[in-house]
Design a protein around this motif. Structure first.
Motif, PDB file in Angstrom:
ATOM      1  N   LEU A   1       2.864   4.707  11.428  1.00 14.66           N
ATOM      2  CA  LEU A   1       2.193   3.411  11.379  1.00 14.66           C
ATOM      3  C   LEU A   1       2.698   2.569  12.524  1.00 14.66           C
ATOM      4  O   LEU A   1       3.894   2.351  12.664  1.00 14.66           O
ATOM      5  N   ALA A   2       1.784   2.089  13.354  1.00 11.62           N
ATOM      6  CA  ALA A   2       2.191   1.234  14.479  1.00 11.62           C
ATOM      7  C   ALA A   2       1.290   0.025  14.529  1.00 11.62           C
ATOM      8  O   ALA A   2       0.087   0.124  14.302  1.00 11.62           O
ATOM      9  N   ALA A   3       1.894  -1.113  14.826  1.00 11.28           N
ATOM     10  CA  ALA A   3       1.093  -2.336  14.914  1.00 11.28           C
ATOM     11  C   ALA A   3       1.358  -3.006  16.233  1.00 11.28           C
ATOM     12  O   ALA A   3       2.467  -2.946  16.775  1.00 11.28           O
ATOM     13  N   ALA A   4       0.386  -3.659  16.782  1.00  9.79           N
ATOM     14  CA  ALA A   4       0.562  -4.378  18.044  1.00  9.79           C
ATOM     15  C   ALA A   4      -0.404  -5.538  18.095  1.00  9.79           C
ATOM     16  O   ALA A   4      -1.536  -5.439  17.624  1.00  9.79           O
ATOM     17  N   ALA A   5       0.083  -6.647  18.684  1.00  6.63           N
ATOM     18  CA  ALA A   5      -0.815  -7.784  18.880  1.00  6.63           C
ATOM     19  C   ALA A   5      -1.486  -7.612  20.222  1.00  6.63           C
ATOM     20  O   ALA A   5      -0.824  -7.554  21.250  1.00  6.63           O
ATOM     21  N   GLU A   6      -2.774  -7.473  20.235  1.00  5.81           N
ATOM     22  CA  GLU A   6      -3.474  -7.283  21.503  1.00  5.81           C
ATOM     23  C   GLU A   6      -4.915  -7.734  21.392  1.00  5.81           C
ATOM     24  O   GLU A   6      -5.509  -7.679  20.319  1.00  5.81           O
ATOM     25  N   GLY A   7      -5.446  -8.141  22.503  1.00  8.76           N
ATOM     26  CA  GLY A   7      -6.863  -8.484  22.602  1.00  8.76           C
ATOM     27  C   GLY A   7      -7.344  -9.505  21.605  1.00  8.76           C
ATOM     28  O   GLY A   7      -8.418  -9.358  21.038  1.00  8.76           O
TER      29      GLY A   7
ATOM     30  N   ARG B   1       6.144  13.046   6.031  1.00  4.77           N
ATOM     31  CA  ARG B   1       6.980  11.904   6.389  1.00  4.77           C
ATOM     32  C   ARG B   1       6.136  10.724   6.816  1.00  4.77           C
ATOM     33  O   ARG B   1       5.102  10.906   7.472  1.00  4.77           O
ATOM     34  N   ILE B   2       6.601   9.540   6.437  1.00  8.72           N
ATOM     35  CA  ILE B   2       5.900   8.334   6.896  1.00  8.72           C
ATOM     36  C   ILE B   2       6.841   7.531   7.769  1.00  8.72           C
ATOM     37  O   ILE B   2       7.949   7.170   7.351  1.00  8.72           O
ATOM     38  N   VAL B   3       6.388   7.244   8.958  1.00  9.73           N
ATOM     39  CA  VAL B   3       7.253   6.512   9.906  1.00  9.73           C
ATOM     40  C   VAL B   3       6.627   5.158  10.215  1.00  9.73           C
ATOM     41  O   VAL B   3       5.436   5.068  10.469  1.00  9.73           O
ATOM     42  N   LYS B   4       7.440   4.131  10.184  1.00 12.76           N
ATOM     43  CA  LYS B   4       6.902   2.800  10.455  1.00 12.76           C
ATOM     44  C   LYS B   4       7.417   2.276  11.787  1.00 12.76           C
ATOM     45  O   LYS B   4       8.606   2.324  12.071  1.00 12.76           O
ATOM     46  N   ASP B   5       6.511   1.769  12.595  1.00 14.94           N
ATOM     47  CA  ASP B   5       6.909   1.124  13.857  1.00 14.94           C
ATOM     48  C   ASP B   5       6.197  -0.212  13.905  1.00 14.94           C
ATOM     49  O   ASP B   5       5.148  -0.368  14.546  1.00 14.94           O
ATOM     50  N   LEU B   6       6.791  -1.186  13.189  1.00 16.75           N
ATOM     51  CA  LEU B   6       6.073  -2.455  13.009  1.00 16.75           C
ATOM     52  C   LEU B   6       6.868  -3.615  13.573  1.00 16.75           C
ATOM     53  O   LEU B   6       7.731  -4.158  12.894  1.00 16.75           O
TER      54      LEU B   6
ATOM     55  N   ALA C   1       0.834  -1.208   0.000  1.00 17.95           N
ATOM     56  CA  ALA C   1       0.000   0.000   0.000  1.00 17.95           C
ATOM     57  C   ALA C   1       0.860   1.245   0.000  1.00 17.95           C
ATOM     58  O   ALA C   1       0.581   2.223  -0.700  1.00 17.95           O
ATOM     59  N   LEU C   2       1.955   1.183   0.799  1.00 22.29           N
ATOM     60  CA  LEU C   2       2.835   2.346   0.868  1.00 22.29           C
ATOM     61  C   LEU C   2       3.447   2.666  -0.491  1.00 22.29           C
ATOM     62  O   LEU C   2       3.647   3.827  -0.836  1.00 22.29           O
ATOM     63  N   ALA C   3       3.690   1.595  -1.245  1.00 19.35           N
ATOM     64  CA  ALA C   3       4.275   1.806  -2.575  1.00 19.35           C
ATOM     65  C   ALA C   3       3.405   2.737  -3.392  1.00 19.35           C
ATOM     66  O   ALA C   3       3.884   3.571  -4.152  1.00 19.35           O
ATOM     67  N   VAL C   4       2.071   2.622  -3.209  1.00 16.08           N
ATOM     68  CA  VAL C   4       1.165   3.472  -3.982  1.00 16.08           C
ATOM     69  C   VAL C   4       1.113   4.878  -3.420  1.00 16.08           C
ATOM     70  O   VAL C   4       1.018   5.865  -4.142  1.00 16.08           O
ATOM     71  N   VAL C   5       1.185   4.960  -2.100  1.00 21.41           N
ATOM     72  CA  VAL C   5       0.922   6.234  -1.443  1.00 21.41           C
ATOM     73  C   VAL C   5       2.160   7.104  -1.296  1.00 21.41           C
ATOM     74  O   VAL C   5       2.095   8.319  -1.306  1.00 21.41           O
ATOM     75  N   SER C   6       3.313   6.457  -1.198  1.00 26.04           N
ATOM     76  CA  SER C   6       4.552   7.221  -0.938  1.00 26.04           C
ATOM     77  C   SER C   6       4.833   8.359  -1.909  1.00 26.04           C
ATOM     78  O   SER C   6       5.153   9.461  -1.471  1.00 26.04           O
TER      79      SER C   6
END
Lengths: 581, 228
Positions: free
Chosen positions: A494-500, A453-458, A439-444
């Motif tokens: 962008l942040a991702a987390a495994a939860e719930g 700026r796009i920051v990834k925290d994955l 998706a980022l490839a399209v949006v960047s």
């Protein structure tokens, strides 16, 4: 109380008894007295007749002896009435009255025998006289004190009295006993009906006697049974009505004839959230500050026509209510009560508004490109076609607008597909990081151009359960929005987390944010928070709506957190691949 | 609480009419403010004009209530509780009528504002509208339910409104200093804010009257000194 009836009867019996004793005693005594007197008189007469057989001279000379054997006083009277001998008077003297006119003598003269009872002055008592005429003239008379005769009566008077009293007592006892037997059921019936009157309808009464009292008891039992049945039926009815009244989700209010609130059901209390214990006794206006409602109620009072209206209530929650005002049937004119039924149509109104807005928006969204297309086509037809460069520019604009219309139709179709339940997904195990990169490839490029700026925290997260294409759609949309609404120099994180039980992806931007009160409406089709700006930046206005539906179809959630001036965070929660449906 | 029964049902009804009249006025002014808030946020001039037109009804009902009160004083010569009720009703209707007037003034300003570009989204003004409406409703609730505690809360809310007014003033002052073109809009917004603050004062006045009506004690000027 048994006392009254039984007491009255007992008193009556005793009175009768006493009367009987008295009367019987008196009559018997009189009868005895008369009989005895007559018998003694007869005896005296018989004795006199025997003595009268003798010649007068002999009688005179034998007088004392004769008197003694007769047991009476003897008097010899000549034909003229002069007393010639008398055993009770010593010497004959001139003082003795002429006896010719004494009634016994007269009777003897006329009938051959005479009797009389007379009070004697000399002896001071009643005497019984019997006179018989002599053959040679003159009379012989025997006399006895009456007391002798009646003495025996006096003797038997007292024993007779006690005998009678004894008899009467026996009779009384028997009478009272049988009366008691007859009367006591009545007393029990009376006590039983007393209880019924107090409201205690339990139990039955048993009475052994047949006849009227038995029938009375049986009837009372029957009446009780009927009453109980009626009460039960009425109670049942009332309970039914009460539960209907209480259970209705509509609000019901009953006003009394003066316009004050008499009853309020639970549905109404829920609508008014909490002020309803206090509403009873208040007028409509006091409880609900609605001027249209008050006006309608006044109109109803005048005309009596059932009225329907819609009112808005402000307060902790803004409500729209559909109210029907009608009369409660029954009751006299003075007691006319009013019934108000309240339907909560707030949600309905909201949906209506959403629909109206949608239609307005669709129309606008379609009209804008169409107008452009038509305008440019007309211009071309009017001669602009002649100039190739201008013609080309116009045609490109027409193409762009036509494509915009196309995209719009596509998005609308997708959305209606959701609503008709025609959306089919092919879920797979998808690696979020990989999908994001695509998706980022399209949006960047756009981001770079804009200086965002796009920051990834994955961190490493487990795979999610998603339809690959649809996921791409969602990510594209969200990222596109983030970049669009972030000003130059801003950042998208962008942040991702495994939860719930799933994986949550958070896309945050540093844009202008969205007013808190508008957030709930963001999922609506065509809803734009900042209308002017959003249209400028392109887009169909359907994006978020589509994302919302897609997330729901995946079994995930969409959440938006924002405040004016503080940027926006979109949270997408996807279920894990292992999570079985 | 026991409702006091009067010897005449007629008298009872007359008193209730006055009470209902006050509530009616209260509802009308609340509505005017609600509509005002919407006219401002939606930039709806049509609505603003409607608000101004409906102030006539408020004036008319105010006069009606006053006449009814005076008539009752003359004919019934009430004592104690009823006397308090009627005299405070006259004051309350006065407050409500002023509130109605100011709501109409606000609508006038909104009309003007709608013709000028908006300089920032309205955040505090809607809160003031909401707060002031709540104050009117609470004070009349206090009258209906004879609840002195509710009247107390109205006084507390007035402080909040005052603070919001100050906040708007400071914010607009900054705008005006940094850009003179923003002065006209700022001035009108400040006027609206000021009107709302004065409406809040009137609502507080109503609450004070209600306390007097219920308890016979006047709390009017005491608290004013506290505030200062």
């Amino acid at each position: 109380m048994r006392g009254r009836l039984f007491g009255r009867l007992a008193v009556a019996f005793v009175a009768v008894g006493v009367l009987v004793v008295a009367l019987a005693g008196l009559l018997v005594e009189r009868q005895l007295r008369t009989g005895l007197t007559a018998w003694i008189a007869a005896e005296l007469v018989a004795k006199a007749e025997i003595i009268a057989q003798m010649p007068a001279a002999r009688i005179g000379s034998q007088a004392p002896l004769l008197a003694k054997s007769a047991g009476a006083r003897l008097t010899l009277i000549d034909a003229a009435g002069r007393v010639t001998a008398d055993t009770d008077i010593g010497a004959l003297n001139e003082g003795i009255e002429n006896h010719l006119h004494r009634s016994e003598v007269q009777e003897a003269r006329l009938r051959g025998r005479g009797t009389a009872i007379r009070y004697s002055q000399t002896e001071k008592m009643n005497f019984l006289y019997a006179a018989i005429p002599l053959a040679e003239g003159g009379y012989v008379r025997l006399a006895r004190p009456l007391k002798e005769a009646t003495g025996s009566i006096d003797e038997i008077r007292l024993p007779l009295f006690w005998d009678l009293v004894l008899v009467v007592c026996l009779v009384l006892v028997l009478a009272l006993f049988f009366t008691f037997r007859a009367v006591s059921p009545i007393g029990r019936l009376a006590a039983f009906t007393d209880r019924i009157r107090q409201g205690d309808l339990t139990g039955m009464i048993r009475v052994e006697s047949r006849g009227e009292i038995g029938r009375l008891a049986a009837n009372i039992n029957g009446i009780i049974a009927v009453l109980q049945e009626k009460i039960r039926a009425a109670d049942e009815k009332r309970r039914q009505l009460e539960s209907v009244f209480a259970g209705m989700s509509e609000g019901l209010v009953v006003l009394d004839a003066a316009g004050r609130i008499e009853t309020v059901n639970r549905g109404m209390a829920a609508l008014l959230s909490g002020c309803c214990g206090e509403a009873v006794g208040k007028t409509l206006l006091e409880a609900l500050r609605s001027t249209p409602l008050h006006d309608a109620w006044e109109a109803f009072r005048r005309t009596g026509e059932t009225t329907c209206l819609e009112i808005g209530l402000s307060g902790e929650r803004a409500l729209v209510l559909d109210v029907t005002i009608s009369a409660v049937p029954g009751g006299s004119d003075r007691e006319r009560k009013t019934l108000l039924v309240f339907h909560d149509v707030t949600r309905l109104k909201q949906l209506e508004r959403v629909r109206t807005d949608f239609v307005a928006n669709v129309t606008h969204e379609i009209r804008t490109p169409l107008t452009a297309i038509i305008g440019f086509v007309e211009t071309l037809l009017q001669g602009a076609a002649a100039d190739p460069e201008r013609a080309r520019a116009f045609l490109e604009t027409i193409q762009a607008n036509a494509q915009r219309l196309n995209r719009l139709v596509d998005d609308l179709l997708i959305l209606s597909g959701f609503e008709l339940g025609e959306m089919t997904l092919s879920p797979e195990a998808v690696d979020l990081a990989g999908a994001l990169d695509q998706a980022l490839a399209v949006v960047s490029p756009a981001a770079v151009r804009k200086g965002v700026r796009i920051v990834k925290d994955l961190p490493a997260v487990p795979p999610v359960r998603a339809d690959r294409d649809r996921l791409a759609q969602v990510l594209l949309n969200v990222l596109d929005n983030a970049v669009k609404f972030t000003p130059t120099g801003g950042t998208v994180t962008l942040a991702a987390a495994a939860e719930g039980g799933g994986v949550t992806l958070r896309v945050s931007d540093t844009g202008q944010g969205i007013p808190r009160n508008e957030i709930p409406r963001l999922g609506e089709r065509f809803y734009r928070a900042d209308k002017a700006r959003s249209r400028e930046l392109g887009g169909t206005g359907l994006g978020l709506s589509i994302v919302k539906h897609l997330m729901k179809a995946h079994g995930g959630t969409l959440a938006i957190d924002s405040a004016l001036g503080q940027g926006t965070t979109v949270s997408l929660r996807f279920p894990l691949w292992e999570a079985a449906p | 609480m026991e409702r006091i029964r009067h010897t005449s049902a007629e008298y009872e009804r007359e008193l209730q009419e006055i009470k209902d009249g006050l509530l009616y006025l209260g509802a009308l002014t609340e509505k005017a403010l609600e509509q005002g808030s919407r006219a401002l946020l939606d930039r709806d001039s049509e609505l603003a004009r409607k608000i101004m037109a409906e102030d006539d009804q408020v004036d008319r009902i105010d006069v009606e209530i006053e006449e009814k009160c005076i008539r009752l004083l003359a004919l019934r010569q009430p004592a104690a509780r009823d006397l308090r009720f009627i005299t405070t009703a006259i004051k309350i209707t006065g407050h409500l009528e002023r509130i109605g007037d100011m709501a109409a003034n606000i609508a006038e300003k909104i009309l003007i504002l709608n013709g000028l570009p908006q300089i920032k989204p309205y955040m505090d003004l809607p809160r003031m509208f909401e707060g002031v409406r709540g104050m009117i409703r609470q004070s009349l609730d206090a009258m209906v339910y004879e609840d002195v505690a509710r009247a107390q809360r109205v006084r507390e809310e007035d402080t909040v409104i005052d603070r919001l007014n100050d906040q708007i003033f400071r914010e607009l002052l900054t705008f005006m200093l940094e850009d003179p073109h923003k002065i006209p809009v700022s001035l009108y917004v400040m006027q609206i804010s000021k009107s709302l603050e004065r409406i809040a004062d009137h609502a507080e006045g109503i609450a004070d009257m209600v306390v007097y009506m219920i308890t016979g004690k006047s709390v009017r000027h005491k608290a004013g000194a506290e505030k200062r």
